[in-house]
Write a protein that holds these residues in place. Structure first.
Motif, PDB file in Angstrom:
ATOM      1  N   UNK A 146       0.859  -1.182   0.113  1.00 27.89           N
ATOM      2  CA  UNK A 146      -0.115  -0.104  -0.257  1.00 27.89           C
ATOM      3  C   UNK A 146       0.808   1.364  -0.405  1.00 27.89           C
ATOM      4  N   UNK A 147       2.000   1.500   0.679  1.00 34.79           N
ATOM      5  CA  UNK A 147       2.745   2.562   0.869  1.00 34.79           C
ATOM      6  C   UNK A 147       3.092   2.888  -0.581  1.00 34.79           C
ATOM      7  N   UNK A 148       3.628   1.341  -1.200  1.00 35.50           N
ATOM      8  CA  UNK A 148       4.981   1.564  -2.455  1.00 35.50           C
ATOM      9  C   UNK A 148       3.652   2.748  -3.311  1.00 35.50           C
ATOM     10  N   UNK A 149       1.878   1.778  -3.486  1.00 29.25           N
ATOM     11  CA  UNK A 149       0.810   1.890  -4.489  1.00 29.25           C
ATOM     12  C   UNK A 149       0.825   3.632  -4.328  1.00 29.25           C
ATOM     13  N   UNK A 150       0.574   3.977  -3.255  1.00 26.59           N
ATOM     14  CA  UNK A 150      -0.054   5.380  -3.076  1.00 26.59           C
ATOM     15  C   UNK A 150       1.087   6.147  -3.267  1.00 26.59           C
TER      16      UNK A 150
END
Length: 250
Positions: A146-150
């Motif tokens: 999620x951190x990478x995606x956002x």
């Protein structure tokens, strides 16, 4: 006692012609002793266009249902899943040799609830192209995707089309999201929000690029809908994260 890994495939008329290639990639899998695969094929719709392309194999379960796009078809297919692990395989894609065995090995790692692997895009001329943001092989900590995606314009470092996931967790999350697209990304973010995963650096999937695939259509990148999809996916993942980590039963 035989253990089963269930491969689930959503299919509609235009992609049905690729089912024999997907089947061939399943036949090439070598599983650990005591394991077998089941292939759950679910048509998104109720037509006569798909069944002629479904191979004659007792390990295959074919079903139909009202048109609702890929996420709905896969979720309906869950009703026939017999295995404790569920592997995604889109109708137009192919597994590479050894993929299922590597997924099973990854899911035996302590605390790991889902597994992904490297992808190569398969172009119409037969050449392949890799992705330049693959993570290192190994454990993916909860919240990492999620951190990478956002931070990367809603592009994850692992591909949801390679997911292999514990059936109990998949059911607890409600299957795939009720979205017109990105339903598999929604599942990936939900899994990441509540559990740890695994990335295998060896290529596990050939992701076919062709004009009829849904991600090649203009509607897929229409900004208004895309923004809405991404907002719902992120909000759901963050809400799930607040409930804490999914615990694997001993």
């Amino acid at each position: 006692m035989v253990n089963i890994i269930s491969v689930i495939t959503a299919v509609h008329g235009p992609s049905a012609e690729f089912l024999p290639d997907a089947y061939k990639s399943l036949l090439e899998q070598q599983l650990p002793e005591g394991w077998e695969w089941q292939w759950v094929i679910q048509e998104d719709g109720e037509t006569d266009a798909v069944l002629p392309h479904v191979p004659d194999d007792a390990r295959i379960s074919f079903g139909q249902g009202r048109h609702g796009r890929a996420g709905v078809a896969r979720t309906l297919g869950l009703s026939r899943v017999a295995g404790q692990f569920v592997k995604v395989l889109d109708a137009d894609d192919m597994l590479t040799p050894g993929t299922l065995a590597r997924d099973l090995a990854a899911l035996q790692q302590p605390g790991v609830c889902w597994a992904t692997s490297r992808v190569l895009d398969l172009l119409p001329d037969g050449t392949t192209v890799g992705f330049d943001q693959d993570p290192p092989e190994g454990l993916i900590e909860r919240g990492e995707v999620l951190g990478h995606w956002t931070a990367h314009d809603f592009r994850a470092q692992v591909h949801p089309a390679t997911l292999c996931v514990r059936r109990d967790l998949l059911l607890a999350l409600g299957g795939w999201m009720a979205l017109p697209a990105s339903e598999d990304t929604g599942l990936l973010m939900a899994l990441d929000a509540v559990s740890r995963g695994w990335f295998t650096a060896e290529t596990g999937l050939l992701y076919r690029k062709w004009p009829g695939q849904s991600t090649s259509q203009a509607a897929h990148v229409q900004e208004g809908e895309r923004s809405a999809r991404m907002m719902v996916v992120e909000a759901r993942a963050r809400a799930l994260a607040s409930f804490g980590e999914w615990r694997i039963d001993a």
